[in-house]
Design a protein around this motif. Structure first.
Motif, short mmCIF file in Angstrom:
data_model
loop_
_atom_site.label_atom_id
_atom_site.label_comp_id
_atom_site.label_asym_id
_atom_site.label_seq_id
_atom_site.Cartn_x
_atom_site.Cartn_y
_atom_site.Cartn_z
N ALA A 152 -4.70 3.47 -8.24
CA ALA A 152 -5.73 2.76 -8.80
C ALA A 152 -6.53 2.05 -7.34
CB ALA A 152 -6.56 1.80 -9.75
N ASN A 153 -5.18 1.67 -6.84
CA ASN A 153 -5.10 0.34 -5.31
C ASN A 153 -5.70 1.28 -3.68
OD1 ASN A 153 -5.82 -1.93 -6.70
ND2 ASN A 153 -3.38 -2.44 -6.36
N GLY B 260 -12.24 3.37 -0.17
CA GLY B 260 -13.43 3.97 -0.56
C GLY B 260 -14.09 3.97 -1.65
N LEU B 261 -13.28 5.08 -2.71
CA LEU B 261 -13.53 5.08 -3.46
C LEU B 261 -13.71 4.27 -4.69
CD1 LEU B 261 -11.09 8.49 -3.79
CD2 LEU B 261 -13.96 8.70 -3.06
N ALA C 236 2.34 3.72 -17.01
CA ALA C 236 2.88 2.52 -16.56
C ALA C 236 2.12 1.46 -16.01
CB ALA C 236 4.52 2.27 -16.07
N ASP C 237 1.23 0.63 -16.64
CA ASP C 237 0.02 -0.47 -16.02
C ASP C 237 0.64 -0.54 -14.19
OD1 ASP C 237 -0.96 0.03 -18.67
OD2 ASP C 237 -0.04 -2.23 -18.81
N GLU C 238 1.65 -0.72 -14.01
CA GLU C 238 2.05 -1.06 -12.28
C GLU C 238 1.68 0.61 -12.03
OE1 GLU C 238 4.23 -0.94 -15.27
OE2 GLU C 238 4.22 -2.94 -15.19
N ASP C 239 2.31 1.64 -12.63
CA ASP C 239 1.86 3.46 -11.84
C ASP C 239 -0.07 2.99 -11.27
OD1 ASP C 239 4.47 3.46 -11.53
OD2 ASP C 239 4.81 5.06 -12.96
N GLY D 229 0.51 -1.45 -0.14
CA GLY D 229 -0.62 -0.05 0.02
C GLY D 229 0.49 0.71 0.41
N VAL D 230 0.15 2.46 -0.57
CA VAL D 230 0.77 4.06 0.02
C VAL D 230 1.33 4.30 1.55
CG1 VAL D 230 0.77 5.94 -1.20
CG2 VAL D 230 0.01 4.74 -2.32
#
Length: 197
Positions: free
Chosen positions: A122-123, A129-130, A114-117, A34-35
Motif C-alpha cells: 500500500a505504501n 500518488g495512487l 501478512a499485515d506488514e506485507d 521504501g521499495v
C-alpha cells in the motif's frame, strides 16, 4: 453469506493460492526506506486479449482516471499450507472442523496476506500518488485508483484507448512490471481496463 457462496469463495481463493503459491516462498517484506525499484519483474498475462494493435486508438491523456483497480496479494507459504489443510478438513465429514465455516474477518486473520506485507505494498502504491481505497476483509485484495500517468510510473505501462465492435474501452497496452522486491507478494491485478468481463 450462504454456505454455498462461501464454498465458492473459498474455492476461488484456494485456486488463486495454488496458481501463485510459488511466489509466496519468502519471509515478510521489510522496506522501512521504501521499495527498491531498481530491479523490476514483468507480470505475464496482464494484457487483456482485446488490447490488440488493430483496435488501438493511442494513449489516453495523463490525467485520465483509472478507478477501482484491484491488486491481489499472495499469501505467505505457511498461510497457504494452513488454508489448504482447512479447505480439506472443513469438507471432510469425519473432521473436527467439518462445515465450521469462517467469516471474512476470520479468513483474513488466519489465511490472508501478512499485515506488514499489505502495508509495504500500500505504501508503494501511495508513493506513486495512487489512492488506496481499502483492503478486503479477507486480506487478499487492495483497491486503488489513480491517473494514467501514475499507472505508467508505477506499473510501467501506458493506458491506451481501444475501439472494439463499436465500443470504446481503455486498457494497459503492455505487460505490467513491478519492483522485484514485492513481486512475490503480488498475485495479480484486475481490472486495469474497461472491457466487459
Amino acid at each position: 453469506m450462504s454456505s454455498r457462496w462461501l464454498r465458492i469463495f473459498l474455492y476461488l481463493v484456494c485456486a488463486s493460492g495454488l496458481i501463485f503459491s510459488a511466489h509466496a516462498q519468502q519471509a515478510a517484506l521489510s522496506a522501512p526506506g521504501g521499495v527498491d525499484e531498481s530491479h523490476l519483474t514483468t507480470l505475464r498475462a496482464t494484457v487483456h486479449p482485446l488490447a490488440r494493435a488493430e483496435y488501438d486508438q493511442g494513449p489516453v491523456a495523463d490525467d485520465f482516471q483509472v478507478s477501482r483497480s484491484l491488486l491481489m496479494t499472495a499469501r505467505p507459504a505457511d498461510r497457504e499450507q494452513s488454508l489448504q489443510a482447512f479447505l480439506r478438513d472443513v469438507q471432510a465429514s469425519g473432521s473436527a472442523v467439518y462445515r465450521q465455516w469462517v467469516t471474512p474477518d476470520e479468513f483474513g486473520a488466519r489465511y490472508g496476506t501478512a499485515d506488514e506485507d499489505t502495508q509495504v505494498i500500500a505504501n508503494w502504491l501511495q508513493s506513486h500518488g495512487l489512492s488506496v481505497g481499502r483492503v478486503t476483509k479477507g486480506k487478499s485484495v487492495i483497491e486503488f485508483s489513480g491517473t494514467a500517468a501514475q499507472i505508467r510510473e508505477s506499473l510501467h505501462t501506458e493506458i491506451h484507448r481501444y475501439s472494439v465492435k463499436g465500443g470504446t474501452f481503455y486498457a494497459n497496452a503492455s505487460e505490467l512490471s513491478v519492483p522485484q522486491e514485492i513481486a512475490s507478494r503480488i498475485a495479480g491485478f484486475a481490472p486495469i481496463n474497461s472491457f466487459p468481463i
